[in-house]
Design a protein around this motif. Structure first.
Motif, short mmCIF file in Angstrom:
data_model
loop_
_atom_site.label_atom_id
_atom_site.label_comp_id
_atom_site.label_asym_id
_atom_site.label_seq_id
_atom_site.Cartn_x
_atom_site.Cartn_y
_atom_site.Cartn_z
N LEU A 37 0.83 -1.20 0.00
CA LEU A 37 0.00 0.00 0.00
C LEU A 37 0.87 1.26 0.00
O LEU A 37 0.55 2.24 -0.68
CB LEU A 37 -0.94 0.00 1.20
N PHE A 38 1.96 1.23 0.76
CA PHE A 38 2.87 2.37 0.76
C PHE A 38 3.44 2.60 -0.64
O PHE A 38 3.50 3.74 -1.12
CB PHE A 38 4.00 2.15 1.76
N LEU A 39 3.87 1.53 -1.30
CA LEU A 39 4.41 1.68 -2.65
C LEU A 39 3.36 2.19 -3.62
O LEU A 39 3.65 3.02 -4.49
CB LEU A 39 4.96 0.34 -3.14
N LEU A 40 2.12 1.73 -3.48
CA LEU A 40 1.05 2.18 -4.35
C LEU A 40 0.83 3.68 -4.22
O LEU A 40 0.77 4.41 -5.21
CB LEU A 40 -0.24 1.41 -4.04
N PHE A 41 0.73 4.16 -2.98
CA PHE A 41 0.47 5.58 -2.80
C PHE A 41 1.72 6.42 -3.03
O PHE A 41 1.62 7.61 -3.36
CB PHE A 41 -0.15 5.83 -1.43
N ASP A 42 2.89 5.84 -2.89
CA ASP A 42 4.11 6.54 -3.25
C ASP A 42 4.18 6.74 -4.77
O ASP A 42 4.56 7.80 -5.25
CB ASP A 42 5.32 5.76 -2.75
N LEU A 43 3.78 5.72 -5.51
CA LEU A 43 3.73 5.86 -6.97
C LEU A 43 2.65 6.85 -7.39
O LEU A 43 2.79 7.53 -8.41
CB LEU A 43 3.49 4.50 -7.62
N GLU A 44 1.58 6.91 -6.62
CA GLU A 44 0.54 7.90 -6.93
C GLU A 44 1.11 9.30 -6.87
O GLU A 44 0.87 10.13 -7.75
CB GLU A 44 -0.60 7.76 -5.92
N ILE A 45 1.91 9.58 -5.85
CA ILE A 45 2.53 10.91 -5.74
C ILE A 45 3.47 11.16 -6.91
O ILE A 45 3.50 12.25 -7.47
CB ILE A 45 3.25 11.03 -4.39
N ALA A 46 4.21 10.14 -7.29
CA ALA A 46 5.14 10.31 -8.42
C ALA A 46 4.38 10.57 -9.72
O ALA A 46 4.87 11.28 -10.60
CB ALA A 46 6.02 9.07 -8.56
N LEU A 47 3.19 9.98 -9.85
CA LEU A 47 2.41 10.23 -11.06
C LEU A 47 1.69 11.57 -11.02
O LEU A 47 1.39 12.15 -12.07
CB LEU A 47 1.38 9.11 -11.25
N LEU A 48 1.42 12.09 -9.83
CA LEU A 48 0.72 13.37 -9.73
C LEU A 48 1.66 14.57 -9.76
O LEU A 48 1.21 15.70 -9.97
CB LEU A 48 -0.11 13.40 -8.45
N LEU A 49 2.96 14.37 -9.55
CA LEU A 49 3.89 15.50 -9.54
C LEU A 49 3.94 16.27 -10.87
O LEU A 49 4.02 17.49 -10.86
CB LEU A 49 5.29 15.03 -9.17
N PRO A 50 3.90 15.61 -12.03
CA PRO A 50 3.96 16.37 -13.29
C PRO A 50 2.65 17.07 -13.65
O PRO A 50 2.58 17.73 -14.68
CB PRO A 50 4.29 15.33 -14.35
N LEU A 51 1.62 16.97 -12.82
CA LEU A 51 0.33 17.56 -13.17
C LEU A 51 0.38 19.07 -13.40
O LEU A 51 -0.19 19.54 -14.39
CB LEU A 51 -0.71 17.22 -12.10
N PRO A 52 1.02 19.87 -12.56
CA PRO A 52 1.04 21.31 -12.84
C PRO A 52 1.69 21.65 -14.18
O PRO A 52 1.25 22.58 -14.86
CB PRO A 52 1.84 21.91 -11.68
#
Length: 117
Positions: A62-77
Motif C-alpha cells: 500500500l505504501f508503494l502504491l500511494f508513493d507511486l501515486e505521488i510520483a504520477l501526480l507530480l507532473p500535473l502542474p
C-alpha cells in the motif's frame, strides 16, 4: 527493417555469449561460511527462516502504491501549462477516483489496521 533486425541479432548474440561465459567461468566451490545465512562472524541467535508477516507485506504494498501515486501526480502542474486544463484534469479525476475507491475498500476490509485486536 534491417537496422532493427541487426539490433535484435546483436542483442541476442551478446546476451547468449554473456550467459555462457557466466556459466563457464565461475568456480562453484561452496564455502561453509558463505553458505550460512549470516556472514558477519557470529552465530545466529534465532532461526533465519522465521515466517514473514503478511500484514507487513500488505502495508508495504500500500505504501508503494500511494508513493507511486505521488510520483504520477507530480507532473500535473506542468501538464496543465502545456495542454488545456480541461483535457488534463479528466484523467486526473478518474485516477483519483480509482485510488480513492481502492483506499476505501482496504479501509473497510481492515487492511489498514496496524495491529490485530
Amino acid at each position: 527493417m534491417f537496422p532493427i533486425l541487426w539490433f535484435t541479432l546483436i542483442c541476442v548474440a551478446l546476451t547468449s555469449i554473456l550467459f555462457i561465459v557466466g556459466q563457464i567461468l565461475p568456480t562453484h566451490n561452496i564455502d561453509i561460511e558463505k553458505s550460512s545465512p549470516y556472514e558477519c562472524g557470529f552465530d545466529p541467535i534465532n532461526s533465519s527462516r522465521l515466517p514473514f508477516s503478511f500484514r507487513f507485506f500488505l502495508i508495504a504494498l500500500l505504501f508503494l502504491l500511494f508513493d507511486l501515486e505521488i510520483a504520477l501526480l507530480l507532473p500535473l502542474p506542468f501538464s496543465t501549462v502545456i495542454a488545456s486544463p480541461d483535457n488534463s484534469s479528466y484523467p486526473l479525476i478518474l485516477f483519483m477516483i480509482i485510488l480513492s475507491l481502492g483506499l476505501y475498500y482496504e479501509w473497510v476490509n481492515g487492511g489498514l489496521d496496524w495491529a490485530n485486536n
